[in-house]
Design an enzyme around this catalytic site. Structure first.
Site, PDB file in Angstrom:
ATOM      1  N   SER A 296       0.821  -1.210   0.000  1.00  0.00           N
ATOM      2  CA  SER A 296       0.000   0.000   0.000  1.00  0.00           C
ATOM      3  C   SER A 296       0.854   1.259   0.000  1.00  0.00           C
ATOM      4  O   SER A 296       1.876   1.337   0.685  1.00  0.00           O
ATOM      5  CB  SER A 296      -0.912   0.005   1.232  1.00  0.00           C
ATOM      6  OG  SER A 296      -1.567   1.247   1.360  1.00  0.00           O
ATOM      7  N   CYS A 297       0.397   2.273  -0.725  1.00  0.00           N
ATOM      8  CA  CYS A 297       1.066   3.577  -0.695  1.00  0.00           C
ATOM      9  C   CYS A 297       0.911   4.236   0.665  1.00  0.00           C
ATOM     10  O   CYS A 297       1.579   5.223   0.962  1.00  0.00           O
ATOM     11  CB  CYS A 297       0.508   4.494  -1.780  1.00  0.00           C
ATOM     12  SG  CYS A 297      -1.238   4.935  -1.558  1.00  0.00           S
ATOM     13  N   SER A 298       0.013   3.696   1.493  1.00  0.00           N
ATOM     14  CA  SER A 298      -0.236   4.252   2.821  1.00  0.00           C
ATOM     15  C   SER A 298       0.515   3.520   3.921  1.00  0.00           C
ATOM     16  O   SER A 298       0.305   3.800   5.104  1.00  0.00           O
ATOM     17  CB  SER A 298      -1.737   4.226   3.124  1.00  0.00           C
ATOM     18  OG  SER A 298      -2.456   5.023   2.215  1.00  0.00           O
ATOM     19  N   SER A 299       1.369   2.579   3.562  1.00  0.00           N
ATOM     20  CA  SER A 299       2.172   1.886   4.570  1.00  0.00           C
ATOM     21  C   SER A 299       3.221   2.825   5.154  1.00  0.00           C
ATOM     22  O   SER A 299       3.794   3.654   4.441  1.00  0.00           O
ATOM     23  CB  SER A 299       2.874   0.672   3.962  1.00  0.00           C
ATOM     24  OG  SER A 299       1.946  -0.298   3.542  1.00  0.00           O
TER      25      SER A 299
ATOM     26  N   HIS B 237       0.449  13.551   0.573  1.00  0.00           N
ATOM     27  CA  HIS B 237      -0.252  12.297   0.864  1.00  0.00           C
ATOM     28  C   HIS B 237      -0.814  12.281   2.289  1.00  0.00           C
ATOM     29  O   HIS B 237      -2.002  12.557   2.490  1.00  0.00           O
ATOM     30  CB  HIS B 237       0.688  11.112   0.626  1.00  0.00           C
ATOM     31  CG  HIS B 237      -0.012   9.797   0.499  1.00  0.00           C
ATOM     32  ND1 HIS B 237      -0.543   9.135   1.579  1.00  0.00           N
ATOM     33  CD2 HIS B 237      -0.266   9.019  -0.578  1.00  0.00           C
ATOM     34  CE1 HIS B 237      -1.098   7.994   1.176  1.00  0.00           C
ATOM     35  NE2 HIS B 237      -0.948   7.910  -0.137  1.00  0.00           N
TER      36      HIS B 237
END
Length: 479
Positions: A258-261, A382
């Site tokens: 995930s790009c949110s990790s 982000h």
């Protein structure tokens, strides 16, 4: 039939271009019929059909297995969870959304708003989520009366084909037009993707920043999302045991695809050692900065991330990194102590693995500055995470850092894309605003797949006097 001159011109167009144009033409024809005979019930039914296509348990399992097998990224169990929860959450979000007919009729303004589809959506989707991301785009497009053509990454083609097969099977059950949901034919290529970017009515791009830039330059209306490189602050007021558990669960989920990790942990000095003990209890091994050069040399080779390491299970990563016997048994993630930030310090960027950079901050102010530097290096716009019991600090971060989201006391990769216990819309594509060079600052959601026509009628005039407008200003500054 095209006029003769059109036929002659078409003969000189490469086959790759013709195949894209043919797919878009079929999508445009299908969308015209979908809209002309559209209703809220039809749009809802089509969206539910696409949702069940990925959520039906056996299909979900097949998609997850194929995704890992064909891309080499992530793990099956977590992809099954992701496919299910992301789709279920999206369907919850859109269940009551009105996307057809008259949205509002306000006598006071004389304005009637009518929901209108955008047309044909062109969606570029990444290999990290080759089922969940296209399904999300497809459901949003159908809910709003659109057709959609997907351009998967080369490694995601097989998974996308399987997903579309499942969707078309559901469409056959309800009598819906298969041409509403398509993908570019054959192997993926930049030429095909570029043509789709140029010919769709709206392009939505999740994935490489090169594709995002080309989308914005294509001449078509575009929504591109920014790069992730999440920094998470743990301050002296945090519940350290809970924070460590959430960080570990988030960082290891689907092997950090995930790009949110979390990519950087910034821990204030007052609780640094105590937090590391809590992280160790969750399977987090801490390596000193002296080990950083070896980590970097294994993780990056010839200027690229090592595909034998990124998004792999912990035991595979540990073996390929040469860390077997150097970290405790049961290690799930590795935190590497570091201080550097910027291009000369690769650990300060996105690592797409169970590896996180670990920074020791003097205090919360210093932690904030470290987070700012990391974001400006990579990931601006982000999000940032904060584990804290201080109710003022989240707002302070939101007012000062270049981010569109401040995630408070949550497992970051679960929360950023929407969760059942927060208010963000479920999504796999996070807009990063002007900081990330994006046209949106929100989670991509159904409202981005809809446009409105406004019927404007005359109303009694509401022209103010100059004194009503300038009175207070004149009193303060003089006339």
């Amino acid at each position: 039939m095209l006029p003769r001159t059109g036929e002659v011109i078409a003969m000189n167009i490469p086959n790759d271009i013709l195949s894209v144009d043919a797919a878009v033409a079929r999508a445009r024809s299908a969308q015209a019929g979908y809209e002309a005979r559209g209703s809220q019930a039809r749009y809802d039914r089509a969206a539910l059909a696409a949702g069940w296509a990925i959520m039906q348990p056996e299909r979900n399992r097949q998609l997850a297995e194929l995704a890992v097998r064909s891309t080499g990224l992530g793990n099956v169990a977590d992809k099954i969870v992701k496919n299910h929860r992301k789709t279920l959450g999206l369907l919850r979000d859109i269940s009551a959304a009105q996307t057809h007919g008259i949205l509002s009729d306000d006598p006071a303004t004389g304005i009637t708003e009518i929901a209108r589809p955008i047309g044909v959506i062109g969606a570029v989707v990444p290999s990290t989520n080759p089922a969940a991301t296209p399904a999300n785009n497809i459901i949003n497009a159908l809910k709003c009366g659109n057709a959609i053509v997907l351009s998967p990454s080369p490694k995601g083609v097989a998974c996308c084909e399987m997903l579309l097969g499942f969707i078309h099977a559901e469409f056959d059950r309800i009598g819906e037009d298969r041409d509403l949901v398509q993908m570019l034919p054959g192997f993926g290529s930049k030429t095909k993707t570029q043509r789709l970017l140029e010919t769709a009515d709206l392009v939505v791009v999740t994935g490489s920043q090169d594709n995002v830039r080309r989308a914005y330059q294509s001449g078509s209306p575009a929504i591109g999302v920014g790069a992730g490189n999440v920094a998470v602050i743990v301050d002296e007021t945090a519940d350290l045991i809970t924070a460590a558990g959430k960080i570990a669960a988030s960082k290891t989920f689907d092997n950090a695809t995930s790009c949110s990790s979390e990519n950087a942990l910034i821990v204030v000095d007052a609780v640094y050692d105590t937090f590391l003990a809590a992280l160790a209890a969750e399977g987090g091994a801490v390596l000193p900065s002296s080990e950083a050069p070896g980590i970097i040399s294994h993780l990056w080779q010839d200027g690229h991330m090592n595909r034998e390491i990124i998004a792999k299970d912990a035991e595979v990563m540990i073996d390929k990194m040469g860390l077997a016997g150097k970290v405790p048994a049961g290690t799930r993630l590795i935190a590497v102590e570091t201080e550097g930030i910027g291009p000369e310090h690769p650990l300060s960027g996105e690592k797409l693995s169970r590896i996180v950079a670990l920074y020791r901050a003097r205090d919360f102010h210093h932690a904030t500055e470290l987070a700012r530097r990391i974001l400006l290096h990579q990931g601006a716009g982000h999000s940032v995470g904060l584990h804290s019991q201080d109710t003022d600090r989240p707002v302070a971060l939101g007012r000062s850092l270049p981010v569109c989201r401040v995630i408070v006391n949550q497992a970051h990769c679960f929360a950023t894309g929407g969760a059942f216990d927060n208010g963000l819309p479920f999504s796999l594509s996070m807009g990063c605003g002007s900081w990330g060079g994006n046209s949106i600052d929100a989670n991509l959601n159904w409202q981005h797949f809809l446009q409105r026509t406004r019927v404007v009628r005359p109303i009694p005039p509401r022209e103010p006097t100059l004194d009503e407008i300038f009175g207070n200003y004149w009193h303060e500054a003089g006339k």
